[in-house]
Write a protein that holds these residues in place. Sequence first.
Motif, PDB file in Angstrom:
ATOM      1  N   ARG A  54     -11.463  10.504 -38.061  1.00  0.00           N
ATOM      2  CA  ARG A  54     -12.266  10.096 -36.908  1.00  0.00           C
ATOM      3  C   ARG A  54     -13.563  10.904 -36.899  1.00  0.00           C
ATOM      4  NH1 ARG A  54      -9.025   7.272 -33.303  1.00  0.00           N
ATOM      5  NH2 ARG A  54     -11.042   6.617 -32.438  1.00  0.00           N
ATOM      6  N   TYR A  55     -14.615  10.274 -36.403  1.00  0.00           N
ATOM      7  CA  TYR A  55     -15.942  10.900 -36.415  1.00  0.00           C
ATOM      8  C   TYR A  55     -16.507  10.896 -34.998  1.00  0.00           C
ATOM      9  CZ  TYR A  55     -15.438  10.478 -41.428  1.00  0.00           C
ATOM     10  OH  TYR A  55     -14.968  10.596 -42.716  1.00  0.00           O
ATOM     11  N   VAL A  61     -17.887   5.070 -35.290  1.00  0.00           N
ATOM     12  CA  VAL A  61     -17.051   3.957 -35.757  1.00  0.00           C
ATOM     13  C   VAL A  61     -17.537   3.463 -37.119  1.00  0.00           C
ATOM     14  CG1 VAL A  61     -16.283   1.618 -35.253  1.00  0.00           C
ATOM     15  CG2 VAL A  61     -16.435   3.301 -33.405  1.00  0.00           C
ATOM     16  N   LEU A  62     -18.848   3.396 -37.297  1.00  0.00           N
ATOM     17  CA  LEU A  62     -19.389   2.978 -38.592  1.00  0.00           C
ATOM     18  C   LEU A  62     -18.943   3.926 -39.702  1.00  0.00           C
ATOM     19  CD1 LEU A  62     -22.991   1.973 -37.460  1.00  0.00           C
ATOM     20  CD2 LEU A  62     -21.254   0.427 -38.398  1.00  0.00           C
ATOM     21  N   LEU A  63     -18.946   5.223 -39.435  1.00  0.00           N
ATOM     22  CA  LEU A  63     -18.489   6.184 -40.447  1.00  0.00           C
ATOM     23  C   LEU A  63     -17.002   6.024 -40.733  1.00  0.00           C
ATOM     24  CD1 LEU A  63     -20.456   9.402 -39.428  1.00  0.00           C
ATOM     25  CD2 LEU A  63     -20.759   8.030 -41.499  1.00  0.00           C
ATOM     26  N   GLU A  64     -16.208   5.662 -39.726  1.00  0.00           N
ATOM     27  CA  GLU A  64     -14.788   5.413 -39.965  1.00  0.00           C
ATOM     28  C   GLU A  64     -14.611   4.266 -40.961  1.00  0.00           C
ATOM     29  OE1 GLU A  64     -12.826   4.776 -36.259  1.00  0.00           O
ATOM     30  OE2 GLU A  64     -13.465   6.695 -35.414  1.00  0.00           O
ATOM     31  N   HIS A  65     -15.403   3.215 -40.800  1.00  0.00           N
ATOM     32  CA  HIS A  65     -15.326   2.082 -41.729  1.00  0.00           C
ATOM     33  C   HIS A  65     -15.773   2.493 -43.130  1.00  0.00           C
ATOM     34  CE1 HIS A  65     -14.132  -0.929 -38.845  1.00  0.00           C
ATOM     35  NE2 HIS A  65     -15.188  -0.699 -38.068  1.00  0.00           N
ATOM     36  N   LEU A  66     -16.857   3.254 -43.231  1.00  0.00           N
ATOM     37  CA  LEU A  66     -17.326   3.692 -44.542  1.00  0.00           C
ATOM     38  C   LEU A  66     -16.306   4.623 -45.206  1.00  0.00           C
ATOM     39  CD1 LEU A  66     -21.146   4.360 -43.982  1.00  0.00           C
ATOM     40  CD2 LEU A  66     -20.001   2.275 -44.771  1.00  0.00           C
ATOM     41  N   ASN A  67     -15.607   5.419 -44.410  1.00  0.00           N
ATOM     42  CA  ASN A  67     -14.566   6.287 -44.952  1.00  0.00           C
ATOM     43  C   ASN A  67     -13.450   5.459 -45.573  1.00  0.00           C
ATOM     44  OD1 ASN A  67     -13.263   8.994 -45.218  1.00  0.00           O
ATOM     45  ND2 ASN A  67     -11.760   8.093 -43.825  1.00  0.00           N
ATOM     46  N   ARG A  68     -13.066   4.376 -44.901  1.00  0.00           N
ATOM     47  CA  ARG A  68     -12.036   3.497 -45.464  1.00  0.00           C
ATOM     48  C   ARG A  68     -12.516   2.843 -46.756  1.00  0.00           C
ATOM     49  NH1 ARG A  68     -10.530   2.718 -39.940  1.00  0.00           N
ATOM     50  NH2 ARG A  68     -12.082   1.092 -39.596  1.00  0.00           N
ATOM     51  N   GLN A 107     -21.862  12.345 -38.080  1.00  0.00           N
ATOM     52  CA  GLN A 107     -22.052  12.757 -39.465  1.00  0.00           C
ATOM     53  C   GLN A 107     -20.711  12.888 -40.169  1.00  0.00           C
ATOM     54  OE1 GLN A 107     -21.267  15.982 -40.981  1.00  0.00           O
ATOM     55  NE2 GLN A 107     -20.019  16.378 -39.157  1.00  0.00           N
ATOM     56  N   ALA A 108     -20.769  12.745 -41.483  1.00  0.00           N
ATOM     57  CA  ALA A 108     -19.586  12.889 -42.333  1.00  0.00           C
ATOM     58  C   ALA A 108     -19.892  13.921 -43.413  1.00  0.00           C
ATOM     59  CB  ALA A 108     -19.205  11.552 -42.957  1.00  0.00           C
ATOM     60  N   GLY A 109     -19.658  15.198 -43.084  1.00  0.00           N
ATOM     61  CA  GLY A 109     -19.887  16.266 -44.055  1.00  0.00           C
ATOM     62  C   GLY A 109     -21.323  16.404 -44.496  1.00  0.00           C
ATOM     63  N   HIS A 110     -22.253  15.979 -43.659  1.00  0.00           N
ATOM     64  CA  HIS A 110     -23.667  15.892 -44.044  1.00  0.00           C
ATOM     65  C   HIS A 110     -24.487  16.923 -43.270  1.00  0.00           C
ATOM     66  CE1 HIS A 110     -26.708  13.391 -46.098  1.00  0.00           C
ATOM     67  NE2 HIS A 110     -27.508  13.791 -45.128  1.00  0.00           N
ATOM     68  N   PRO A 111     -25.597  17.422 -43.858  1.00  0.00           N
ATOM     69  CA  PRO A 111     -26.465  18.338 -43.111  1.00  0.00           C
ATOM     70  C   PRO A 111     -26.960  17.689 -41.822  1.00  0.00           C
ATOM     71  CG  PRO A 111     -27.074  18.308 -45.441  1.00  0.00           C
ATOM     72  CD  PRO A 111     -26.074  17.222 -45.245  1.00  0.00           C
ATOM     73  N   PRO A 112     -26.966  18.437 -40.713  1.00  0.00           N
ATOM     74  CA  PRO A 112     -27.414  17.855 -39.436  1.00  0.00           C
ATOM     75  C   PRO A 112     -28.903  17.580 -39.459  1.00  0.00           C
ATOM     76  CG  PRO A 112     -27.104  20.215 -39.193  1.00  0.00           C
ATOM     77  CD  PRO A 112     -26.606  19.863 -40.564  1.00  0.00           C
ATOM     78  N   PRO A 113     -29.358  16.575 -38.704  1.00  0.00           N
ATOM     79  CA  PRO A 113     -30.799  16.309 -38.614  1.00  0.00           C
ATOM     80  C   PRO A 113     -31.534  17.497 -38.005  1.00  0.00           C
ATOM     81  CG  PRO A 113     -29.510  14.463 -37.766  1.00  0.00           C
ATOM     82  CD  PRO A 113     -28.559  15.595 -37.952  1.00  0.00           C
TER      83      PRO A 113
END
Length: 415
Positions: free
Chosen positions: A328-329, A257-264, A296-302
Amino acid sequence: MGTQAYAWTDGRSRPAAGDPENGGDGRHDVPWLATVQSVLDLLPGMSGYLVPEVDEAGRMIDLIWAAASPAAVTPDGPHGAQLIGLAMSRHQPEVIAGDRGRTCQRVLDTGEPADLGPVRIGQSDFTVRAGRLGPGLLITWQRLEATGPQAGAERLAEVERTLAAEHDLAARLQQIILPIPAEPIDLPGLRVAVRYLPAGQEAMIGGDWFHAAALRDGSVLLAVGDVAGHGTQAATTMAQLRHALRALSVVTSDPGVLLEHLNRLIWELEADDPELAATAVIARFDPRRHQLVWAQAGHPPPLLSRAGRTAPLSRPAGPMLGVVDGARYADAVIDLTPGDVLLLYTDGLVEHRQRGPDVGLDTVIAAVDDAVRSAPEQPLAEMLARLRRANPDDDTCILAARPLGRPRAPGMIKG
């Protein structure tokens, strides 16, 4: 013509500098302007930081002195601190109206430094160079001396001093925008260490960022992100994402949900910068359940190190920030128990122009395995020491975390 204003780092419009009726004095509301002035105080020769006064269309119509070195002087006499708040059009109107004014506008638009050509002040000739810094221009004047080996050596030494001061300014700004803890920090059930490695480029501020903080429910929120590019635009976007995440975490701690907000948010920012691109990974650690939820949003996995073996986590679905409107993430869940080590990082750690990302990832995994074997009781410091080599092409931000407590029996990596 409408009200004239210039843009500051927080995106607001401010009154024109030197306009007491509107409250502008050229010094307020730029968080790092005092740092700029302190650096200019140390620079040899003439240097100044000037902010643009713009019309309703956003085009520069004047430049206002906001900071100045002690040796800075204008043809009509004011110097040093006396220049603060003065308009360039007052003492050098030809700069604003001529080719140099258009060159300044181009530097502000593109971020590419440019020479403004030789100018004469009093009985001396100077070469002038302008570069964008935040919302304004950092302008330096260097006296043109007689030719010869000694004169050349003196000019080279002055250039080196100027570059060193500019690099120091960039480093100070980076520390203000993204303070990095010098030692590991303890959060509920988790010890975290952070390392930031700037790219091997002079005086460049990057867009890599991190977040590590306890939440009110006793869990811990971790994040690492990367805004494409360098310079103040990338750093500004980085700061907006980082502060937005901190504010949003008061409302929700769900990583997806946090990534959805950052995407907006990125979609909103793309109205001013269509080329904007960013990635991020966000994780929430529950110390009571020893559970990590992440997205994650297009980011290398931990990377997860467990029982002497390090491997990347299986990445849940999620596009880069700002690519898909309304994206959606998905969340993924793993156990994270004492004895495990988690590594979040930006792509500068594994990508390099002289090697592919797979080779880079294998090198990092080997370094993590060696660190855990060499210092099982204090793996974070050992790990960051082994990953200290900077990428000459890209910034790198590394966040390493390990749960506190006694290690459990060896197990398999899940997720």
